[in-house]
Enzyme design. Sequence first.
Site, PDB file in Angstrom:
ATOM      1  N   LYS A 133      10.748  33.726  -6.875  1.00  0.00           N
ATOM      2  CA  LYS A 133      11.654  33.949  -5.475  1.00  0.00           C
ATOM      3  C   LYS A 133      11.597  33.975  -4.294  1.00  0.00           C
ATOM      4  CE  LYS A 133      14.693  36.096  -9.219  1.00  0.00           C
ATOM      5  NZ  LYS A 133      15.354  37.696  -9.380  1.00  0.00           N
ATOM      6  N   HIS A 163      11.645  35.008 -11.645  1.00  0.00           N
ATOM      7  CA  HIS A 163      12.818  35.032 -13.316  1.00  0.00           C
ATOM      8  C   HIS A 163      11.917  34.603 -14.192  1.00  0.00           C
ATOM      9  CE1 HIS A 163      16.326  33.627 -14.928  1.00  0.00           C
ATOM     10  NE2 HIS A 163      15.395  32.333 -15.374  1.00  0.00           N
ATOM     11  N   GLU A 189      17.590  26.769 -18.634  1.00  0.00           N
ATOM     12  CA  GLU A 189      16.502  26.309 -17.817  1.00  0.00           C
ATOM     13  C   GLU A 189      15.572  25.053 -17.584  1.00  0.00           C
ATOM     14  OE1 GLU A 189      17.607  31.297 -17.023  1.00  0.00           O
ATOM     15  OE2 GLU A 189      16.005  31.193 -17.500  1.00  0.00           O
ATOM     16  N   TYR A 224      22.709  30.842 -12.281  1.00  0.00           N
ATOM     17  CA  TYR A 224      22.864  31.873 -12.235  1.00  0.00           C
ATOM     18  C   TYR A 224      24.883  32.138 -12.820  1.00  0.00           C
ATOM     19  CZ  TYR A 224      18.768  34.270 -10.555  1.00  0.00           C
ATOM     20  OH  TYR A 224      17.696  34.247 -10.341  1.00  0.00           O
TER      21      TYR A 224
HETATM   22  P1  IDP Z   1      16.597  39.625 -14.663  1.00  0.00           P
HETATM   23  O1  IDP Z   1      16.116  38.389 -13.765  1.00  0.00           O
HETATM   24  O2  IDP Z   1      15.594  40.665 -15.040  1.00  0.00           O
HETATM   25  O3  IDP Z   1      17.024  38.217 -16.128  1.00  0.00           O
HETATM   26  P2  IDP Z   1      19.554  39.647 -14.985  1.00  0.00           P
HETATM   27  O4  IDP Z   1      20.622  40.837 -15.171  1.00  0.00           O
HETATM   28  O5  IDP Z   1      19.487  38.290 -14.768  1.00  0.00           O
HETATM   29  O6  IDP Z   1      18.186  40.244 -14.503  1.00  0.00           O
HETATM   30  O7  IDP Z   1      19.793  39.663 -13.186  1.00  0.00           O
HETATM   31  C1  IDP Z   1      19.868  38.864 -12.490  1.00  0.00           C
HETATM   32  C2  IDP Z   1      19.296  39.027 -11.412  1.00  0.00           C
HETATM   33  O8  IDP Z   1      20.501  39.163 -10.678  1.00  0.00           O
HETATM   34  C3  IDP Z   1      17.649  39.747 -11.410  1.00  0.00           C
HETATM   35  O9  IDP Z   1      16.519  39.404 -10.922  1.00  0.00           O
HETATM   36  C4  IDP Z   1      18.275  40.316  -9.756  1.00  0.00           C
HETATM   37  O10 IDP Z   1      17.861  39.614  -8.614  1.00  0.00           O
HETATM   38  C5  IDP Z   1      20.053  40.312  -9.225  1.00  0.00           C
HETATM   39  N1  IDP Z   1      20.970  41.655  -9.829  1.00  0.00           N
HETATM   40  C6  IDP Z   1      20.943  41.788 -10.987  1.00  0.00           C
HETATM   41  N2  IDP Z   1      21.446  43.094 -10.757  1.00  0.00           N
HETATM   42  C7  IDP Z   1      21.466  42.651  -9.500  1.00  0.00           C
HETATM   43  C8  IDP Z   1      22.204  44.327  -8.488  1.00  0.00           C
HETATM   44  O11 IDP Z   1      22.676  45.512  -9.497  1.00  0.00           O
HETATM   45  N3  IDP Z   1      21.819  44.472  -7.443  1.00  0.00           N
HETATM   46  C9  IDP Z   1      21.251  43.437  -7.517  1.00  0.00           C
HETATM   47  N4  IDP Z   1      21.061  42.334  -7.615  1.00  0.00           N
HETATM   48  C10 IDP Z   1      20.362  42.032  -9.023  1.00  0.00           C
HETATM   49 MG    MG Z   2      18.216  37.179 -16.444  1.00  0.00          MG
END
Ligand code: IDP
Ligand code: MG
Length: 149
Positions: free
Chosen positions: A9, A115, A126, A49
């Site tokens: 990222k 990611h 993806e 996303y």
């Molecule tokens: P992941 O990247 O571990 O798969 P996901 O739940 O899919 O996590 O969330 C996607 C991305 O969204 C996260 O990597 C993070 O950058 C962001 N994100 C998720 N939850 C939060 C939050 O509560 N606050 C701010 N950013 C968040």
């Molecule tokens: Mg995810």
Amino acid sequence: MERTFVMIKPDGVQRGLIGPIISRLEARGLRLAGMKFMMVGKDLAERHYAIHKGKPFYDGLIEYITSGPVVPMVWEGTGAIDLVRRTVGATNPATAEPGSIRGDFAVEIGRNLIHASDGPETAKFEIGLWFDDAELVSYERDADRWVYE
Ligand code: IDP
Ligand code: MG
């Protein structure tokens, strides 16, 4: 061999962590199948996303991911999807295990560096979203027989 989508990222690029992050995946024994360096447009960010649309962090997430260049990649290996998720660590770096990428290099959930696809369906979607078939490379490394039985 399984393929998974991984992306460094904008914070990873800005902090000079492209090399260290790629090194972790290489050293693990995974094989790179595709890589780009690019800005992400709003349209691609929103498609990537889409599953998070409507969540409180969604707007900030789109802003974050489009704020600077990223390094989208495809990595392959036996069980690569789960293996990479473990190597990356928990979504919130505050609780990510030391030894994982997020656990070693990041602090906050909104700046978690990398990611990685979370399952076979997501990986397929993806990889197709970010890469054309012709941009992915199939090849063998001499070292593969020392990593894979
Ligand atoms: P992941 O990247 O571990 O798969 P996901 O739940 O899919 O996590 O969330 C996607 C991305 O969204 C996260 O990597 C993070 O950058 C962001 N994100 C998720 N939850 C939060 C939050 O509560 N606050 C701010 N950013 C968040
Ligand atoms: Mg995810």
